[in-house]
Design a protein around this motif. Structure first.
Motif, mmCIF file in Angstrom:
data_model
loop_
_atom_site.group_PDB
_atom_site.id
_atom_site.type_symbol
_atom_site.label_atom_id
_atom_site.label_comp_id
_atom_site.label_asym_id
_atom_site.label_seq_id
_atom_site.Cartn_x
_atom_site.Cartn_y
_atom_site.Cartn_z
ATOM 1 N N LEU A 81 0.784 -1.112 0.070
ATOM 2 C CA LEU A 81 -0.078 -0.054 0.165
ATOM 3 C C LEU A 81 0.905 1.175 0.026
ATOM 4 O O LEU A 81 2.013 1.274 0.333
ATOM 5 N N ALA A 85 -1.797 5.876 2.478
ATOM 6 C CA ALA A 85 -2.954 4.913 2.647
ATOM 7 C C ALA A 85 -2.716 4.182 4.103
ATOM 8 O O ALA A 85 -3.625 4.166 4.806
ATOM 9 N N GLU A 157 -7.182 -1.709 0.859
ATOM 10 C CA GLU A 157 -6.969 -1.059 -0.380
ATOM 11 C C GLU A 157 -8.410 -0.388 -0.672
ATOM 12 O O GLU A 157 -8.494 0.823 -1.331
ATOM 13 N N ASP A 158 -9.225 -1.142 -0.553
ATOM 14 C CA ASP A 158 -10.784 -0.650 -0.695
ATOM 15 C C ASP A 158 -11.234 0.429 0.135
ATOM 16 O O ASP A 158 -11.870 1.474 -0.182
ATOM 17 N N TYR A 160 -9.224 2.386 1.561
ATOM 18 C CA TYR A 160 -8.485 3.650 1.072
ATOM 19 C C TYR A 160 -9.103 4.510 -0.391
ATOM 20 O O TYR A 160 -9.225 5.487 -0.503
ATOM 21 N N VAL A 161 -9.486 3.589 -1.364
ATOM 22 C CA VAL A 161 -10.022 4.154 -2.390
ATOM 23 C C VAL A 161 -11.235 4.937 -2.235
ATOM 24 O O VAL A 161 -11.745 5.812 -2.800
ATOM 25 N N CYS A 189 -3.703 0.671 -6.453
ATOM 26 C CA CYS A 189 -5.181 1.520 -6.202
ATOM 27 C C CYS A 189 -5.336 2.913 -7.194
ATOM 28 O O CYS A 189 -6.305 3.297 -7.152
#
Length: 449
Positions: A81, A85, A157-158, A160-161, A189
């Protein structure tokens, strides 16, 4: 006097030379006490661990997680990441601290270990010193059910997005954007979030193999991005570095848009939206004078700090300011982040292009960048640069010649017997002439032989 282990951005060096598994584990064990057990309100403190895709990050993260869990810390392993993030997730999870394993824009053989305090904030010098001192003591040895657990943070990651998408003032529909991910931590990302925001995305430098990070791609190597923007007739290009805490841009004609121009675009946009706290931008002394002049004209003040994003952050915190950054592309939005975030910055630039219908070239032209010449004068007594009468007399003469149209800055290196001479002037030849003259004066007056 012993050399301090922590530098300006964590502990950094060649992997398996300075950054060994043994050092990583000892740092983790010490941080478990200082940032975990001594400060946490929880019975079992919690840490988030992430890394960039360098091959050495695998064994370093394993050592870090072993040191933390073996010291009674529950670990969320967030995998690969960006640094920002990781900072976001520490705050989002209300974790006690975080660990980011990365050497940022450095080549693949290097690596680093950076700790983040509660809330995803940079560590204070005092906490770094306490960790370093604690490494000399025996590590905690909990038994049985008191040891920590290591869990895979599957939706890191989701989260953060979704956080990034929530910051957008305007979607990117209709824009074609080239992303250069430096074969680094944003390779997954950044393309995802730009696509979700509505842009047509062309991706380069997003195939990390553990050894190609920053190699010919990213914010320190913009040539391939410039070529790709022209080849694909894109509206703009965005370049990250290895850990994606910085961002530089390229306009539709392939011209580089640096951190100062990015800050000018974003400061003007935030002021227009009524979201620029006290109509102030925080920038370092190395930012181009053209940034200050352009923003002054728009009623925006520029607060200057020493060079380094930690000093920008300190300046922002002191005044509660909403925007700050560096010429290198570290841009900090305090409303959304605790550190520089290259993906966030790229999104905000693209959003401004989409919102205004103006090209990035036109937006960047809101600031006229003065020619800037920087000369490093080596092997000199840097401690006397501000007190030597001959050097200061030469500086005064240069400043008199430039008047309000330029600027002179002499800055001692923090790590070497070196003085950086920087001159800005309306014309390149004048800047170079004055910089060379001042460099000669520094060398003549302060040479170590």
């Amino acid at each position: 006097m012993a050399t301090r282990l922590f530098g300006t951005d964590g502990v950094r060096g060649t992997a398996n030379d300075l950054i060994t598994p043994e050092l990583a584990m000892k740092l983790a064990q010490a941080a478990a006490v200082v940032l975990g057990h001594e400060q946490s309100q929880r019975e079992r403190p919690v840490a988030v661990v992430a890394r960039d895709p360098r091959i050495s990050g695998e064994f370093i993260s394993a050592a870090i997680e072993a040191g933390l869990a073996g010291s009674g810390i529950d670990v969320y392993d967030a995998g690969v990441l960006p640094t920002p993030a990781t900072a976001f997730l520490v705050a989002d999870l209300d974790a006690d601290f975080g660990v980011m394993i990365s050497a940022s824009h450095n080549p693949a053989p290097d690596n680093g270990i950076k700790f983040l305090a509660r809330g995803g904030k940079k560590l204070s010098d005092a906490d770094e010193d306490r960790i370093e001192a604690r490494m000399e003591l025996e590590a905690p040895r909990p038994q049985g059910g008191d040891v920590g657990q290591v869990r895979r943070f599957s939706d890191a990651e989701d989260r953060y997005v979704l956080h990034l998408l929530a910051t957008l003032p305007h979607r990117l529909d209709g824009l074609k954007v080239v992303l250069d991910c430096a074969h680094g931590a944003a390779s997954g990302c950044s393309p995802e979030v730009f696509t979700d925001a509505g842009a047509e995305v062309v991706v380069i430098g997003a195939d990390p193999n553990g050894v190609n990070i920053n190699d010919g791609y990213g914010s320190t190597h913009l040539e391939k991005l410039q070529e790709a923007v022209l080849e694909h007739k894109a509206d703009l290009g965005i370049a990250h570095d290895g850990d994606a805490d910085r961002c530089l841009a390229v306009d539709h004609e392939g011209a580089v848009v640096d951190g100062d121009q990015i800050m000018a675009i974003l400061a003007l946009a935030l002021k227009e939206a009524g979201r620029l706290k006290d109509d102030t931008l925080v920038a370092t002394v190395m930012s181009n004078l053209g940034l200050t002049l352009a923003l002054q004209e728009a009623g925006i003040s520029v607060k200057q700090t020493a060079v380094g994003d930690r000093y920008v952050l300190e300046g922002m915190r002191e005044g509660g300011f909403s925007l700050g950054g560096e010429q290198s592309g570290h841009v900090i939005f305090s409303d959304f982040a605790t550190t520089g975030d290259g993906v966030l910055t790229g999104l905000q630039i693209a959003s401004r292009v989409a919102q205004t219908g103006r090209s990035l070239k036109e937006l960047a032209a809101q600031m006229t960048r003065l020619p800037q010449v920087l000369i490093n004068v080596k092997n000199v007594d840097k401690t006397k640069v501000s007190s030597d009468e001959g050097v200061q007399s030469a500086v005064a003469a240069a400043e008199t010649e430039l008047g309000e149209t330029g600027r002179v800055l002499l800055r001692a290196s923090g790590t070497e017997p070196l003085v950086r001479v920087m001159v800005e002037a309306p014309a390149e030849d004048a800047a170079r002439r004055l910089a060379e003259s001042l460099a000669d004066s520094v060398k003549e007056r302060l040479s170590l032989g």
